[in-house]
Scaffold this active site. Structure first.
Site, PDB file in Angstrom:
ATOM      1  N   LYS A   1     -37.953 -62.291-126.135  1.00 14.84           N
ATOM      2  CA  LYS A   1     -38.698 -61.032-126.105  1.00 14.84           C
ATOM      3  C   LYS A   1     -40.114 -61.220-126.652  1.00 14.84           C
ATOM      4  O   LYS A   1     -41.092 -60.771-126.068  1.00 14.84           O
ATOM      5  CB  LYS A   1     -37.948 -59.969-126.896  1.00 14.84           C
TER       6      LYS A   1
ATOM      7  N   GLU B   1     -24.277 -55.643-134.305  1.00 21.42           N
ATOM      8  CA  GLU B   1     -25.723 -55.663-134.540  1.00 21.42           C
ATOM      9  C   GLU B   1     -26.294 -54.257-134.453  1.00 21.42           C
ATOM     10  O   GLU B   1     -27.284 -53.928-135.114  1.00 21.42           O
ATOM     11  CB  GLU B   1     -26.420 -56.597-133.544  1.00 21.42           C
TER      12      GLU B   1
ATOM     13  N   GLU C   1     -35.289 -70.878-131.835  1.00 22.77           N
ATOM     14  CA  GLU C   1     -34.265 -71.627-131.094  1.00 22.77           C
ATOM     15  C   GLU C   1     -34.670 -71.806-129.632  1.00 22.77           C
ATOM     16  O   GLU C   1     -34.542 -72.895-129.053  1.00 22.77           O
ATOM     17  CB  GLU C   1     -32.912 -70.911-131.161  1.00 22.77           C
TER      18      GLU C   1
ATOM     19  N   LYS D   1     -33.724 -64.947-140.168  1.00 18.15           N
ATOM     20  CA  LYS D   1     -34.750 -65.773-139.525  1.00 18.15           C
ATOM     21  C   LYS D   1     -35.828 -66.193-140.534  1.00 18.15           C
ATOM     22  O   LYS D   1     -36.270 -67.348-140.551  1.00 18.15           O
ATOM     23  CB  LYS D   1     -35.405 -65.000-138.374  1.00 18.15           C
TER      24      LYS D   1
ATOM     25  N   GLY E   1     -32.867 -56.543-127.181  1.00 23.04           N
ATOM     26  CA  GLY E   1     -32.236 -57.751-126.670  1.00 23.04           C
ATOM     27  C   GLY E   1     -30.814 -57.552-126.217  1.00 23.04           C
ATOM     28  O   GLY E   1     -30.415 -58.004-125.139  1.00 23.04           O
ATOM     29  N   ARG E   2     -30.000 -56.845-127.014  1.00 23.80           N
ATOM     30  CA  ARG E   2     -28.590 -56.679-126.658  1.00 23.80           C
ATOM     31  C   ARG E   2     -28.385 -55.654-125.557  1.00 23.80           C
ATOM     32  O   ARG E   2     -27.251 -55.450-125.108  1.00 23.80           O
ATOM     33  CB  ARG E   2     -27.776 -56.336-127.905  1.00 23.80           C
TER      34      ARG E   2
ATOM     35  N   HIS F   1      -0.395 -66.351-128.121  1.00 29.97           N
ATOM     36  CA  HIS F   1       0.218 -67.503-128.771  1.00 29.97           C
ATOM     37  C   HIS F   1      -0.601 -67.965-129.978  1.00 29.97           C
ATOM     38  O   HIS F   1      -0.375 -69.063-130.482  1.00 29.97           O
ATOM     39  CB  HIS F   1       0.379 -68.641-127.762  1.00 29.97           C
TER      40      HIS F   1
END
Length: 512
Positions: free
Chosen positions: A184, A327, A190, A480, A241-242, A358
């Protein structure tokens, strides 16, 4: 006035402190329970009837929604008004799927057509580089819908751990690879680190002009341009972002499955938006879910919600929802900055059925935790294998909800144990453990779009009912900032444990 200061909130606290009827008794007490608690929207059944909340409690929750002015917040969100108070921004992700406003999606669709037509050179592989919402949403889309698509293979690299990018390199041919870099701000550590390594990889493999093989998706196009990138798709600063997979961030789906698939995704989401914005509270699927979420977490003190996708194509849904919900609503202060005296968002976790049966379902059936569970299933399979596969899959899904609710009585357990009292104790199940089931008739772009829009509207509604701002994430920003200091070798002022770990790893002299 904040929601927890209303008369409706006080009433709900009293109702939560009173004895609760078992859910099976609620089915007897409320003959129309299945109908009222299982809305159907555009080919999706939302069955909340097995969750421990009565009709009277739902009426009280609806009263809270009225006192919290939920409908006014809906209108603000849909109209593009400020709903993110701490950053004084709108949240315009809903507008991206409105057909009346969809012209701004034209550059995205045109870029997808160009790539699929070979106008950017031969492309058999896409390496999508991003993190958080810049990766989770697109990854979910292509994993769920890309199995029968004719476009390039998509490899998603999010983690700063070089192993993630190395795996993408191993699966791709550099001569036929296109890079998509999503950030963004176009400052994400990263993403920019991974992009540089990917460009180095192209150059090391004699790909001419590697930067021409990059498409940048960003709300800061000038920064991408300054980095020498020619192909840039912008999206609005007001798209979080999400919530961004509806924007150019969803480019991998449009390339992998075609522009029509991406537009169908938007159509499905818009259909859910219409339901959300026009349906009365107690028949509104996202609002019902949100009210029950708040009831479970804030009033009954159940801190988690397990989400299990009984369809391999939806295996990435639980991690996607973890970001969306935690978030957004993982806050300890109200939207006016005052501390909140109750738990907010549940901790989302989960897995894929039947694998999870399981692994973790022993705890769900017999453990001491009784938090709600959510199953997501699809009625129609995509594969052409023996139908027994899908029949057993759905039977297992529905069986879990039924078994969690009914349990096994002491008498039944004693008979099962042939009179051995100790064994009977081990084979007994308390039951009355709540679950919801969301059943899609089929998994198409439109249905997936509707499902994801449901979860967005649910998260937003829960935020309004709790009085929190779901559109900021200052906790992420703090992490961050601290990481940047440590990466620069600045250990002074940190706690002894952190300083010792930096020394043990030899990171004092790392230069990012």
């Amino acid at each position: 006035m904040l929601p927890h200061q209303t008369t409706a909130w006080s009433l709900l606290r009293k109702l939560a402190q009173a004895p609760q009827l078992p859910v099976l008794e609620l089915f007897h007490e409320e003959p129309d329970r299945l109908t009222t608690m299982s809305p159907k929207v555009d080919g999706i059944v939302f069955d909340f009837s097995k969750l421990p909340v009565s009709g009277m409690q739902m009426q009280a929750l609806a009263g809270l929604a009225i006192e919290a002015d939920l409908s006014a917040w809906w209108r603000k969100l849909a109209a593009g008004e400020v709903v993110n108070q701490s950053e004084q921004r709108a949240a315009t992700h809903m507008q991206l799927r409105d057909p009346k406003l969809r012209a701004e999606q034209a550059p995205l669709l045109e870029m997808a057509r160009k790539v699929r037509a070979g106008e950017l050179g031969p492309v058999r592989h896409l390496i999508h580089i991003g993190i958080g919402g810049s990766a989770l949403g697109p990854h979910l889309l292509v994993d769920a819908l890309g199995t029968r698509s004719d476009g390039p293979e998509v490899h998603v690299a999010a983690n700063i751990d070089g192993a993630a990018l190395a795996r993408a390199f191993a699966a791709a041919d550099p001569a036929e690879t296109l890079l998509i870099a999503v950030s963004k701000t176009f400052t994400t550590q990263e993403t920019l680190t991974n992009l540089k390594s990917a460009l180095d990889w192209l150059q090391a493999n004699d790909v001419p002009d590697p930067i021409s093989r990059v498409i940048a998706v960003t709300a800061a196009p000038e920064k991408a341009r300054a980095a020498g990138i020619e192909h840039i798709l912008p999206f609005a600063e007001s798209v979080g972002g999400r919530y961004s997979l509806w924007s150019a961030v969803g480019l991998p789906l449009a390339i992998r499955s075609g522009p029509d698939a991406f537009e169908a995704l938007l159509d499905g989401a818009h259909a859910m938006d219409r339901h959300f914005l026009s349906t009365p509270l107690l028949a509104n699927a996202p609002v019902l879910a949100a009210m029950i979420d708040v009831w479970q977490a804030a009033f009954l003190g159940k801190p988690t919600r397990g989400i299990f996708a009984y369809d391999e194509r939806l295996r990435l849904l639980p991690p996607y929802l973890q970001q969306l919900e935690m978030e957004s609503n993982g806050k300890s202060v109200a939207r006016d900055g005052t501390p909140l005296p109750f738990p907010t968002a549940a901790i989302s976790w989960g897995g894929t059925g039947t694998d999870a049966q399981h692994a973790v379902f022993q705890l769900l059936h017999q453990g001491t935790h009784t938090d709600p569970i959510e199953f997501v299933a699809v009625g129609k399979p995509e594969h052409s294998l023996d139908p027994i596969h899908h029949k057993l899959l759905l039977a297992n899904c529905f069986a879990q909800g039924a078994a969690l609710l009914r349990g096994r009585t002491a008498k039944e357990a004693l008979a099962e144990a042939k009179g051995d009292a100790a064994l009977a104790s081990a084979k007994g199940f308390p039951g009355n453990r709540g679950s919801a089931t969301i059943l899609l008739d089929e998994l198409t772009p439109a249905r997936l779009g509707a499902l994801l829009a449901f979860y967005e509207a649910r998260t937003f509604s829960a935020a309004v009912l709790m009085g929190v701002n779901p559109f900021d994430q200052w906790g992420v920003e703090l992490g961050k900032q601290v990481a940047n200091k440590l990466a620069a070798g600045e250990t002074a002022g940190f706690d002894p444990s952190t300083e010792a770990l930096m020394q043990a790893a030899g990171l004092q002299d790392v230069n990012p």
